[in-house]
Every structure is written in structure tokens, then in C-alpha cells.
Design an enzyme around this catalytic site. Structure first.
Site, PDB file in Angstrom:
ATOM      1  N   GLY A   2       0.088  -3.741  -0.168  1.00 61.67           N
ATOM      2  CA  GLY A   2      -0.031  -3.585   1.278  1.00 61.67           C
ATOM      3  C   GLY A   2       0.378  -4.862   1.998  1.00 61.67           C
ATOM      4  N   GLY A   3      -0.590  -5.707   2.301  1.00 58.70           N
ATOM      5  CA  GLY A   3      -0.355  -6.904   3.118  1.00 58.70           C
ATOM      6  C   GLY A   3       0.819  -7.752   2.646  1.00 58.70           C
ATOM      7  N   GLU A  50      -7.454   4.688   2.933  1.00 60.61           N
ATOM      8  CA  GLU A  50      -7.599   4.649   4.400  1.00 60.61           C
ATOM      9  C   GLU A  50      -7.565   6.062   4.974  1.00 60.61           C
ATOM     10  OE1 GLU A  50      -4.462   1.829   5.011  1.00 60.61           O
ATOM     11  OE2 GLU A  50      -5.706   0.275   4.106  1.00 60.61           O
ATOM     12  N   GLY A  68      -6.921  -5.163   1.081  1.00 56.80           N
ATOM     13  CA  GLY A  68      -6.873  -5.962   2.299  1.00 56.80           C
ATOM     14  C   GLY A  68      -7.956  -7.015   2.397  1.00 56.80           C
ATOM     15  N   ASN A  88       3.675  -0.670   0.620  1.00 57.28           N
ATOM     16  CA  ASN A  88       3.107   0.263   1.586  1.00 57.28           C
ATOM     17  C   ASN A  88       2.955  -0.494   2.903  1.00 57.28           C
ATOM     18  OD1 ASN A  88       1.550   2.000   3.100  1.00 57.28           O
ATOM     19  ND2 ASN A  88      -0.290   1.811   1.817  1.00 57.28           N
ATOM     20  N   TRP A  89       3.836  -0.209   3.827  1.00 61.47           N
ATOM     21  CA  TRP A  89       3.853  -0.989   5.072  1.00 61.47           C
ATOM     22  C   TRP A  89       2.785  -0.542   6.071  1.00 61.47           C
ATOM     23  CZ3 TRP A  89       9.843  -1.475   6.355  1.00 61.47           C
ATOM     24  CH2 TRP A  89      10.459  -2.169   5.293  1.00 61.47           C
ATOM     25  N   LYS A  90       2.133   0.564   5.780  1.00 62.62           N
ATOM     26  CA  LYS A  90       1.068   1.082   6.656  1.00 62.62           C
ATOM     27  C   LYS A  90       1.588   1.191   8.104  1.00 62.62           C
ATOM     28  CE  LYS A  90      -2.281  -0.657   3.386  1.00 62.62           C
ATOM     29  NZ  LYS A  90      -3.623  -1.197   3.113  1.00 62.62           N
ATOM     30  N   HIS A 144      -4.312   7.958   0.174  1.00 64.85           N
ATOM     31  CA  HIS A 144      -4.666   6.540   0.291  1.00 64.85           C
ATOM     32  C   HIS A 144      -6.110   6.434   0.792  1.00 64.85           C
ATOM     33  CE1 HIS A 144      -4.819   2.429   1.703  1.00 64.85           C
ATOM     34  NE2 HIS A 144      -3.817   2.190   0.873  1.00 64.85           N
ATOM     35  N   GLU A 199      -6.690   2.018  -6.806  1.00 64.53           N
ATOM     36  CA  GLU A 199      -6.916   1.010  -5.765  1.00 64.53           C
ATOM     37  C   GLU A 199      -8.408   0.921  -5.459  1.00 64.53           C
ATOM     38  OE1 GLU A 199      -3.210   0.345  -3.206  1.00 64.53           O
ATOM     39  OE2 GLU A 199      -4.166   2.148  -2.423  1.00 64.53           O
ATOM     40  N   SER A 251      -4.933  -6.189  -2.833  1.00 62.26           N
ATOM     41  CA  SER A 251      -4.715  -7.639  -2.752  1.00 62.26           C
ATOM     42  C   SER A 251      -3.809  -8.187  -3.861  1.00 62.26           C
ATOM     43  CB  SER A 251      -6.056  -8.388  -2.713  1.00 62.26           C
ATOM     44  OG  SER A 251      -6.788  -7.994  -1.568  1.00 62.26           O
TER      45      SER A 251
HETATM   46  P1  PGA Z   1      -3.405  -4.683   0.149  1.00 63.28           P
HETATM   47  O1  PGA Z   1      -3.280  -3.080   0.309  1.00 63.28           O
HETATM   48  O2  PGA Z   1      -2.314  -5.095  -0.818  1.00 63.28           O
HETATM   49  O3  PGA Z   1      -3.218  -5.216   1.523  1.00 63.28           O
HETATM   50  O4  PGA Z   1      -4.756  -4.941  -0.413  1.00 63.28           O
HETATM   51  C1  PGA Z   1      -3.003  -2.251  -0.781  1.00 63.28           C
HETATM   52  C2  PGA Z   1      -2.932  -0.821  -0.334  1.00 63.28           C
HETATM   53  O5  PGA Z   1      -3.688  -0.444   0.556  1.00 63.28           O
HETATM   54  O6  PGA Z   1      -2.120  -0.026  -0.847  1.00 63.28           O
END
Ligand code: PGA
Length: 254
Positions: free
Chosen positions: A237-238, A100, A176, A12-14, A98, A170, A216
């Protein structure tokens, strides 16, 4: 490692990567992961890079996902993107709900359910995200929160559609932050999610639904997480933003 369900690892590149940066990354992924057949792989770039990334991964083992979509099919919805627009770029998956978006765009379960219904109607596979806040976990409410989110976000889906849905667990406190859920915390949440899925769609369907862990995930913890009986992949994500770290997660998950 063998499991009945095929693992699915998603990046997930956000809100990261210009088109040029997206192409750099995906070109590297194609090269490094060309031989991976044991698991399903997908990347979810921002909308603006879907077109070019779609062309770049044609004839590869990498599939395309989007990070969100509208619950509507067309019309006066400024700034929104609908399922048929995603399908023009051969998008197969769409991340919905998600944390966020739940937090910053105030997306609620009933909206996420309408988006999931619209995704299925267009033959897109939704990746429906759920997860508790740290306060909720500390107060002992994790299961209640997960159950409410899951039942609410999958409302109106048939058992067949639930089978084609991916659930991403999640924990919000792990996204993150560098803090990953302990493997037993992840496993017990996943087993609980599968139990709810069974009550919604029957045991047989629940056994086939893939439940990703997100929060993470890194090369160093992927293997242990993926070895849990109810963990069927990762939403990353990251660590999905860099070739080395994403490649390492994929390789360590096989
Ligand atoms: P993260 O994000 O791997 O940076 O913790 C995961 C996500 O939000 O899908």
C-alpha cells in the site's frame, strides 16, 4: 532466490493519485523496472486512472489491476464497476475483500466469493485478501479467522479457479501502521493458508497458488519476507505510492 512459484508484487494505490500523478509514477516504474523478469509486477490504480495507466504500460512488464469490482455483470447498480468494464482497459487482476472494504463497506465473505466467481467468469485473476485483527490474534483466533475468511471467500470456485486465484494474507494490525508481521508470523500464517487451500482444492493446486503478504512492506523488510518458503509476493500500500520505495521493494525481492 529460487522458488517454484513466481513472486508477484502488487502496488495497491487505494484512493490516491489523480490521472497526472498516476502517469508520473507509472512512467518512472516503467523506466526503473524495465529489466525485471524474475517476478510478476502489477499496479492497481483507482478506477479513474485505469484508462491512462493502461495505455502507459502497454508493451511493458507491468500489469494492471483494479481495487474492487461488482459481483454483477451489468444493470442498475449505481456507482459500481463490472468485470467487462475493467477488461476494456486490459485489467488482468482485481483485488477483492481488502480489509478496508471488509471494515468500511461491510463486505462479507459470501459477497467476496460472488465477486471472485464473477472475476473468474471474465478471466480476471482475483487477489483475495484475508487477515486477522489484532484482538483476534491476541485472543489466539488467527487460524480460525483465516480459515473462515478463506473458505467463505473462495466458496463456489473450482480447483482450476482456485489455482488462478492469488491470496493476500494481510494482518489488519500491520496495514498502514508501520508494524510488519515478523517473518515467522507471516510464514506460519502462509503455511496455514496453504494447508486450507489443499483441503479445498487438493495438494497439487495448493502448491501452485501464490500467497502474497501485505502490511507495511518496505524495501528494508521485503527480502526477508520474500525468502520465506510460503511467501510468494507482496501486496504493497503506502510504499507503492512512491517510485523509490516501490522500486526498492521489487529490487530487494529478486
Ligand atoms: P500498507 O498497505 O503497505 O500501507 O500497509 C497494504 C495494503 O493495504 O494492501
Amino acid at each position: 532466490m529460487t522458488k517454484d512459484r513466481k513472486l508477484i508484487i502488487a502496488g495497491n494505490w487505494k484512493m490516491n493519485k489523480t490521472v497526472g500523478e498516476a502517469l508520473d509514477l507509472v512512467t518512472g516504474l516503467k523506466r526503473e523496472l524495465a529489466n525485471v523478469k524474475e517476478l510478476d509486477l502489477l499496479v492497481a490504480p483507482p478506477f479513474t486512472a485505469l484508462s491512462e495507466v493502461s495505455k502507459a504500460i502497454l508493451d511493458s512488464n507491468i500489469r494492471l489491476g483494479a481495487q474492487n469490482m461488482s459481483e454483477h455483470n451489468f444493470g442498475a447498480h449505481t456507482g459500481e464497476i463490472c468485470a467487462s468494464m475493467l477488461k476494456e482497459f486490459s485489467v488482468r487482476y482485481v483485488i477483492l475483500g481488502h480489509s478496508e472494504r471488509r471494515q468500511y463497506q461491510k463486505e462479507a465473505n459470501d459477497l467476496i466469493a460472488r465477486k471472485a466467481q464473477a472475476a473468474h467468469a471474465a478471466s480476471l485473476k482475483p487477489i483475495v485478501c484475508i487477515g486477522e485483527l489484532l484482538e483476534e490474534r491476541n485472543a489466539g483466533h488467527t487460524e480460525r479467522v483465516l480459515e473462515t475468511q478463506l473458505r467463505g471467500s473462495l466458496a463456489g470456485l473450482t480447483p482450476e479457479q482456485i489455482e488462478e486465484t492469488i491470496v493476500a494474507y494481510e494482518p489488519v494490525w500491520a496495514i498502514g501502521t508501520g508494524v510488519t508481521a515478523k517473518t515467522d508470523q507471516a510464514q506460519s500464517a502462509h503455511a496455514f493458508v496453504r494447508q486450507i487451500l489443499a483441503s479445498l482444492a487438493g495438494e497439487a493446486v495448493a502448491k501452485r497458488v501464490r500467497i502474497q503478504y501485505g502490511g507495511s512492506v518496505k524495501g528494508g523488510n521485503a527480502r526477508e519476507l520474500m525468502s520465506q518458503p510460503d511467501v510468494d509476493g507482496a501486496l504493497v500500500g503506502g510504499a507503492a505510492l512512491e517510485l523509490r520505495s516501490f522500486t526498492e521493494i521489487v529490487k530487494n525481492s529478486i
